[in-house]
Write an enzyme that holds these catalytic residues in place. Structure first.
Site, short mmCIF file in Angstrom:
data_model
loop_
_atom_site.label_atom_id
_atom_site.label_comp_id
_atom_site.label_asym_id
_atom_site.label_seq_id
_atom_site.Cartn_x
_atom_site.Cartn_y
_atom_site.Cartn_z
N ASP A 74 23.16 5.53 -29.26
CA ASP A 74 22.06 6.29 -29.86
C ASP A 74 21.95 7.62 -29.11
O ASP A 74 21.40 7.69 -28.03
CB ASP A 74 20.75 5.51 -29.76
CG ASP A 74 19.62 6.19 -30.50
OD1 ASP A 74 19.80 7.34 -30.96
OD2 ASP A 74 18.54 5.58 -30.62
N SER A 127 12.35 4.40 -33.70
CA SER A 127 12.40 5.85 -33.51
C SER A 127 10.99 6.37 -33.20
O SER A 127 10.41 5.97 -32.20
CB SER A 127 13.02 6.51 -34.74
OG SER A 127 13.44 7.82 -34.46
N HIS A 131 21.65 4.84 -33.54
CA HIS A 131 20.21 4.79 -33.76
C HIS A 131 19.82 3.61 -34.63
O HIS A 131 18.70 3.11 -34.55
CB HIS A 131 19.77 6.11 -34.40
CG HIS A 131 18.31 6.41 -34.28
ND1 HIS A 131 17.65 6.41 -33.06
CD2 HIS A 131 17.37 6.73 -35.20
CE1 HIS A 131 16.38 6.73 -33.25
NE2 HIS A 131 16.18 6.92 -34.53
#
Length: 664
Positions: free
Chosen positions: A607, A529, A639
């Site tokens: 995601d 991320s 994600h």
């Protein structure tokens, strides 16, 4: 520690103390790797921890969210055993669980009324039917769902944001609150939608949720809940959630925090009903602002911020039975102690300071707490803490036998001088086979968020002990943007993604390079991320690492803004592309000409937070430039990589890639 050990570890959560204070119900989730899924069941243990825990449910599908009835005779829980999740009742004295809801749209998060005669729960329904009588609305919901399921055309027509979240499509449904009567013998009545209309009655984003975002009043005549901002089309870029109340007799609704511009939520009445507590953020548009605890006198309307002087942020909280104390959850310098504050004021006090602790349940006499505690060397454990004692004690050693023969690496915490001389905390995990005088490869992690932190906690995904067991020293720095180090420290990453935070990280790396046990010729970095973003920033700004691992990382700010779901995040941290001249200042793609470090890229089709195009664009750039690179793509993950066999593939790919550069 081997990868199979990680899969064998059971995850415990959601401890709930019985009304008589003698038992604790909780959830245990185990990995079923051969079936490529996990399964959760409800267990119970004696509060004193002097008997073997007992498994209460054994369904092949997820059972979770146990809640004791006020008389202690029933446990309400949610289960997917019949397909769509529904609410069930389990007789504590013995007998089979019985189904109490059959909504076409499912049901979850049941909470008992104070008199034990009703349950409040959540269901995601089509709002256009929500004001109709229940039977008619449920029939229309089912018909609409059936048409969608049977149609060979899977196109979606979208006319507003937010239309998807994390890894799921919203599909025009709204999360509403329902009340269902429950007879003494457990027989259910007909549910009633008590929050009909176009809006949700709970936050649609987990960012603004800290548990059950709704509560009964002590007299059972009123419900308070946290609702996203209106109009609905603005929910993608506004964070102004409010606390609302609904009168169950009249249906009248009131906005109780209309004066607030930031997010408000997690309302809870004091036991006597005279005070309403809730969490609140001051700044509009900022999801990582400090959460303060506010108390409202219901008679006078007077409001007090009881955590204003505390540098911490309230993650969750619970009232003591006498209403004199509020127990808090909140981070501090890489840990998450438990705290308490007097309802009358007087400052926040730490109860103890070890590991990460959350999901507090308070005993009926108010003398002890049950909660989930964990550390970098200990998976989540159901523990109890007697007020006045020095440390908590485990009451359910779920993973003791599994980990009995596993040796963990030593964990150290150091503080480094970062940008401008600001202290930066960092965890260092050494290999379990560590020998003084020997040099080891380093893997330097960067956490996501970026308003997040590496905590003294266990992880089922990025597990520092498992990585260290590969023969590496693992570094977990908490640079600018990290939570738990004061709000100013958190704030200083916004609009500065590659600035002071990069200096902090390089200062932490410099500290590690000075350690006699680090082989500076064999260093790698990895992150997901925002951590993945920093791997991409590293590509254009440092040649310290032999290789990088980018998981679901941000690469191009402009395309990210147009495809992510929660645009408030981008607008606060970067601005608006057509309004902010420096919107792309910190975008890694602008520095692609300098990319040369071998890079493993991992990205997932589902995601919706950092969409797949970010990883594909990075991989294309690396390949076009001739940089050694590999793409690991999961079509069925969001994600995070959650399915066990996918996790196995993820770990083996990452470890093989790292070994190719660090073990030569």
């Amino acid at each position: 520690m081997a990868l199979e050990d990680l899969f064998k570890v059971k995850r415990v959560a959601d401890p709930q103390i019985s009304p008589d204070g003698k038992r604790i119900a909780y959830v245990v989730t185990e990995v079923l790797k051969e079936e490529n899924r996990t399964n959760a069941d409800i267990w119970v243990t004696a509060a004193e921890g002097n008997s073997e825990p007992r498994k209460l449910t054994s369904s092949p599908k997820r059972d979770a969210h146990p809640r004791w009835s006020p008389d202690g005779k029933w446990i309400a829980f949610e289960s997917a055993r019949d397909g769509e999740g529904q609410i069930f009742l389990l007789p504590v004295g013995g007998g089979e669980a019985r189904k109490v809801t059959t909504l076409a749209t499912g049901a979850g998060q049941a909470v008992w009324s104070p008199d034990g005669k009703s349950l409040l729960f959540v269901s995601s329904v089509f709002p256009e039917f929500s004001a109709k009588p229940f039977a008619e609305a449920d029939k229309l919901n089912k018909e609409k769902l059936d048409v969608r399921e049977k149609s060979k055309v899977k196109a979606r027509t979208i006319d507003t944001l937010l239309y998807r979240h994390w890894d799921s499509w919203v599909d025009d449904k709204r999360q509403h609150l329902f009340v269902i009567p429950i007879a003494v013998d457990g027989t259910p009545g007909e549910p009633r939608n008590v929050t009909p209309g176009e809006n949700d009655a709970v936050p649609t984003s987990s960012t603004f949720s800290a548990g059950d975002e709704f509560a009964w009043s002590p007299e059972g005549k009123e419900i308070v809940f946290s609702a996203p901002p209106l109009p609905v089309r603005e929910q993608a870029w506004r964070t102004n959630h409010d606390v609302w109340s609904v009168n169950l007799a009249t249906g009248e609704r009131k906005n109780l925090t209309a004066q607030s511009l930031g997010a408000d939520g997690l309302p809870r009445f004091s036991p006597d009903g005279k005070t309403l507590a809730y969490r609140a953020q001051a700044r509009a548009g900022f999801e990582a602002d400090k959460w303060d605890l506010w108390l409202v006198d219901r008679a006078s309307g007077q409001r007090r911020n009881v955590t204003a002087a505390w540098p911490g942020s309230v993650d969750s909280y619970v009232w003591s039975p006498d209403g004199q104390t509020i127990f808090l959850e909140g981070q501090e310098k890489g840990r998450a102690p438990l705290w308490r504050v007097a309802a009358a004021g007087g400052g926040v006090k730490r109860l103890f300071d070890e590991g990460v602790n959350h999901e507090i349940s308070v005993s009926p006499d108010g003398r002890w707490l049950a909660f989930t505690g964990q550390r970098l060397t200990m998976p989540g454990t159901i523990s109890r803490f007697r007020l006045g004692e020095m440390a908590p004690q485990p009451v359910a050693l779920t993973n003791a036998a599994t980990l009995a023969g596993v040796k963990f690496g030593v964990v150290d915490s150091v503080t480094v001088s970062g940008a401008g001389g600001t202290p930066v905390q960092m965890w260092i995990v050494k290999p379990p086979q560590f020998e003084a005088g020997k040099k080891y490869p380093l893997v330097f992690w960067v956490h996501g968020g970026p308003q997040s932190a590496f905590l003294d906690s266990w992880s089922a995904r990025w597990n520092a002990q498992l990585w260290a067991a590969q023969g590496y020293v693992i570094a977990l720095p908490n640079p600018r943007g990290s939570t738990g180090f004061g709000q100013k420290f958190t704030d200083e990453i916004s609009r500065d993604w590659g600035g002071k935070v990069f200096e902090d990280l390089m200062a932490c790396l410099a500290h590690l390079e000075k350690q006699p046990y680090i082989d500076t010729t064999r260093m790698a970095a990895a992150g997901a991320s925002y951590g993945g973003y920093m791997m991409n920033w590293f590509q254009g700004h440092t040649d310290k690492f032999k290789t990088l691992v980018t998981h679901c990382g941000v690469y191009d700010f402009v395309s990210m803004y147009g495809t992510t779901e929660e645009t408030w995040f981008d607008e606060w941290d970067h601005g608006i592309p057509w309004e902010s001249p420096d919107f792309e200042k910190w975008s890694p793609h602008k520095h692609a000409a300098k990319f040369k470090t071998p890079n493993l890229v991992i990205h997932n089709e589902l995601d919706f937070r950092v969409p797949i195009g970010q990883g594909l664009s990075l991989f294309t750039t690396l390949q076009r430039k001739g940089v050694p690179s590999k793409l690991l793509y999961f079509p069925d993950e969001g994600h995070w990589v959650l399915k066990p066999q996918n996790s196995e593939r993820w770990h083996t790919t990452v470890f093989e890639w790292l070994a190719g550069y660090l073990k030569k």
